[in-house]
Each structure stands twice: as C-alpha cells, then as structure tokens.
Design an enzyme around this catalytic site. Structure first.
Site, PDB file in Angstrom:
ATOM      1  N   CYS A  28       0.854  -1.202   0.000  1.00 16.80           N
ATOM      2  CA  CYS A  28       0.000   0.000   0.000  1.00 16.80           C
ATOM      3  C   CYS A  28       0.887   1.248   0.000  1.00 16.80           C
ATOM      4  O   CYS A  28       1.636   1.494   0.947  1.00 16.80           O
ATOM      5  CB  CYS A  28      -0.893  -0.009   1.235  1.00 16.80           C
ATOM      6  SG  CYS A  28      -1.725   1.556   1.529  1.00 16.80           S
ATOM      7  N   LYS A  55     -11.123  -8.087   4.758  1.00 14.28           N
ATOM      8  CA  LYS A  55     -10.632  -7.341   5.927  1.00 14.28           C
ATOM      9  C   LYS A  55     -11.073  -7.994   7.235  1.00 14.28           C
ATOM     10  O   LYS A  55     -12.226  -8.425   7.347  1.00 14.28           O
ATOM     11  CB  LYS A  55     -11.176  -5.911   5.874  1.00 14.28           C
ATOM     12  CG  LYS A  55     -10.595  -5.114   4.726  1.00 14.28           C
ATOM     13  CD  LYS A  55     -11.349  -3.818   4.484  1.00 14.28           C
ATOM     14  CE  LYS A  55     -10.845  -3.158   3.217  1.00 14.28           C
ATOM     15  NZ  LYS A  55     -11.777  -2.190   2.648  1.00 14.28           N
ATOM     16  N   GLU A  80      -6.134   7.991   7.481  1.00 15.96           N
ATOM     17  CA  GLU A  80      -5.773   8.945   6.431  1.00 15.96           C
ATOM     18  C   GLU A  80      -4.276   9.262   6.535  1.00 15.96           C
ATOM     19  O   GLU A  80      -3.808   9.857   7.515  1.00 15.96           O
ATOM     20  CB  GLU A  80      -6.598  10.250   6.487  1.00 15.96           C
ATOM     21  CG  GLU A  80      -8.003  10.118   5.936  1.00 15.96           C
ATOM     22  CD  GLU A  80      -8.040   9.758   4.449  1.00 15.96           C
ATOM     23  OE1 GLU A  80      -7.204  10.257   3.675  1.00 15.96           O
ATOM     24  OE2 GLU A  80      -8.905   8.963   4.069  1.00 15.96           O
ATOM     25  N   SER A  81      -3.545   8.897   5.486  1.00 13.09           N
ATOM     26  CA  SER A  81      -2.084   8.973   5.546  1.00 13.09           C
ATOM     27  C   SER A  81      -1.556  10.367   5.898  1.00 13.09           C
ATOM     28  O   SER A  81      -0.612  10.496   6.686  1.00 13.09           O
ATOM     29  CB  SER A  81      -1.478   8.489   4.226  1.00 13.09           C
ATOM     30  OG  SER A  81      -1.935   9.256   3.135  1.00 13.09           O
TER      31      SER A  81
HETATM   32  N1  LIG Z   1      -6.876   8.801   1.320  1.00  9.40           N
HETATM   33  C1  LIG Z   1      -6.422   7.586   1.933  1.00  9.40           C
HETATM   34  C2  LIG Z   1      -6.326   6.501   0.875  1.00  9.40           C
HETATM   35  C3  LIG Z   1      -5.994   5.139   1.474  1.00  9.40           C
HETATM   36  C4  LIG Z   1      -6.295   3.979   0.506  1.00  9.40           C
HETATM   37  O1  LIG Z   1      -7.002   4.126  -0.507  1.00  9.40           O
HETATM   38  N2  LIG Z   1      -5.761   2.795   0.841  1.00  9.40           N
HETATM   39  C5  LIG Z   1      -6.041   1.618   0.048  1.00  9.40           C
HETATM   40  C6  LIG Z   1      -4.873   0.634   0.086  1.00  9.40           C
HETATM   41  S1  LIG Z   1      -3.439   1.208  -0.726  1.00  9.40           S
HETATM   42  C7  LIG Z   1      -7.202   0.857   0.679  1.00  9.40           C
HETATM   43  O2  LIG Z   1      -7.314   0.781   1.873  1.00  9.40           O
HETATM   44  N3  LIG Z   1      -8.043   0.260  -0.170  1.00  9.40           N
HETATM   45  C8  LIG Z   1      -9.076  -0.638   0.298  1.00  9.40           C
HETATM   46  C9  LIG Z   1     -10.427  -0.032   0.266  1.00  9.40           C
HETATM   47  O3  LIG Z   1     -10.568   1.124  -0.150  1.00  9.40           O
HETATM   48  O4  LIG Z   1     -11.355  -0.727   0.678  1.00  9.40           O
HETATM   49  C10 LIG Z   1      -5.089   7.837   2.642  1.00  9.40           C
HETATM   50  O5  LIG Z   1      -4.385   8.785   2.248  1.00  9.40           O
HETATM   51  O6  LIG Z   1      -4.769   7.133   3.621  1.00  9.40           O
END
Ligand SMILES: N[C@@H](CCC(=O)N[C@@H](CS)C(=O)NCC(=O)O)C(=O)O
Length: 240
Positions: A28, A55, A80-81
């Site tokens: 990720c 999950k 949120e990163s």
């Molecule tokens: N805006 C979020 C995006 C995080 C994101 O999209 N992570 C992906 C993995 S790389 C995720 O969890 N995808 C699974 C889902 O959306 O269910 C951040 O910055 O943390």
C-alpha cells in the site's frame, strides 16, 4: 513490515500498552508514506498487515472506512495517511518534516490535495489495471505528474524539502518507487525531455536511508502488480 496479512476471520493481535502500531499492507503506497515518515524520524513501531479484499472484522470495528493505513496507540486511533504523517511529525519532535512557516505548509497541502485524487486514487490504479497498449491511461498518469516537475524545477533544490527530503518528498515517493515495475511490465517511463528534474530527484531519493529501509525491489512490485491486475491476492507475495 514483512508479516503475513490478517484476513476476515483472524483474531485481533493484542496491542501492548504504549506501543505504536501501524496497520497497513506491504504494497500500500499510502501506508508507505507513514513508514517513510517513521523511518526518517527514527520512531519505533510495529506493523500489522491486513488483507484488503478480506478485511478482519476487528479492523472494520476500529476503522469503519476500512482503508489502510491506520494508526493505533493505547486509546488513540487515526486514519488517512496525511493526517497520520502530520500527527507523527508533531508528536515526535526529531527531524521535523512539515514546514514551520504556515504558508509553506499550506502550499504543500494544496499540492498534495491536487496530486492525491489525480495520481494515487485515479491515474495510478487505472494504469496498474491497464494493458501496455493503453496510451490514454499512460498519458493520464504522466499529466498528473507534471505539477511536481514544475514544482521541483521552480524550487531548484535537490529535493522538494530543500537539501534533504522532507514531507512532500515522502508523500509522493511511493508512486515513483513503483514506476520501474511499470517500465518492466509495459514500457512506461518518465522521459528526460518531459521530466528532467523529477528523474534526477528519483535518483537522489534512492540514496536516502528512509527510502532504502521502506522500499521493495522492483521485481516484487512487478509480481504484486501482475497479481493485482489478475484480481488475485498480492499481500503476501515474496513471503512464501
Ligand atoms: N486517502 C487515503 C487513501 C488510502 C487507501 O485508498 N488505501 C487503500 C490501500 S493502498 C485501501 O485501503 N483500499 C481498500 C479499500 O478502499 O477498501 C489515505 O491517504 O490514507
């Protein structure tokens, strides 16, 4: 970070009091942002990986949006990163990564809020899923990178952060780390004509300790992208 991912019917792995835990997944890029910040600041933590298509129930209870990364320490939960990176930068005072000058900090947030919906959440996943002949996806990805080429050209410094990488370098790096895998799979590349300064920046980033500690080799990214493309589980690739 190289732990097998927890799936839907797993038990919650107990968290020791005071321990900082990052939930993520080995491939990720958003989780990698946080890992880069932790590495650059020399903060100790543990990483628990979760399966994104299966999950764990306990993960969804803690983080209803269900995305990675997630951060937990005692009764603190964050997701949120960018929020997590800023929190960590303020909590651990060594090697401050966000600018102190409010205008500079605001500008970085503007750049990232323009970058995220275009590259990480739009063009990059589309390109990952596309074929070598999908020129439209390739061009969308390249176009999304142009503001960064303009920014580093205008700054005229080795890194977005000046003489060393700081927050913007780490927030955008994970996608660049994956480009050599795209190059191997389908010939995608940042030409020197169009992206001269981003190419030099990439070379410098590979020499950084935080990048070296957090990155995967291109071959592992190649395998992960191929599995993702085929809708197969990629989380534990390379651990067998
Ligand atoms: N805006 C979020 C995006 C995080 C994101 O999209 N992570 C992906 C993995 S790389 C995720 O969890 N995808 C699974 C889902 O959306 O269910 C951040 O910055 O943390």
């Amino acid at each position: 970070m190289d732990q097998r991912a927890y799936g839907g019917d797993s038990e919650f792995p107990p968290l020791e009091p005071g321990k900082l835990r990052l939930y993520g997944n080995r491939f990720c890029p958003f989780t990698e942002r946080v890992r880069l910040v932790l590495a650059a600041k020399g903060v100790e933590y543990e990483q628990v990986n979760i399966r994104l298509r299966d999950k764990p129930k306990w993960y969804l209870e803690k983080f209803p949006a269900g995305r990675t990364p997630g951060l937990e320490q005692d009764d603190h939960l964050l997701w949120e990163s960018i929020v997590i990176c800023e929190y960590l930068d303020e909590t651990f005072s060594q090697n401050v990564l966000f600018p102190k000058v409010p205008y500079d900090k605001a500008r970085i947030k503007l750049l990232v809020s323009a970058f995220d919906p275009v590259v990480p959440l739009g063009a990059y996943p589309a390109y990952c899923k596309s074929t070598a002949t999908d020129k439209e996806a390739e061009e969308a990805l390249l176009t999304g990178l142009e503001p960064l080429e303009a920014e580093i050209t205008q700054l005229g410094t080795p890194f977005f952060g000046g003489n060393k990488p700081r927050i913007l370098d780490f927030l955008v790096w994970p996608w660049f780390e994956r480009f050599p895998a795209f190059q191997e799979l389908s010939g995608f590349h940042l030409s020197d004509q169009r992206f001269p300064n981003l190419n030099r920046w990439m070379e410098r980033m590979y020499g950084q300790m935080a990048v070296q500690v957090c990155m995967h080799a291109t071959q592992l990214h190649v395998q992960a992208v191929q599995l993702y493309k085929d809708n197969k589980s990629f989380h534990d690739v390379g651990l067998d």
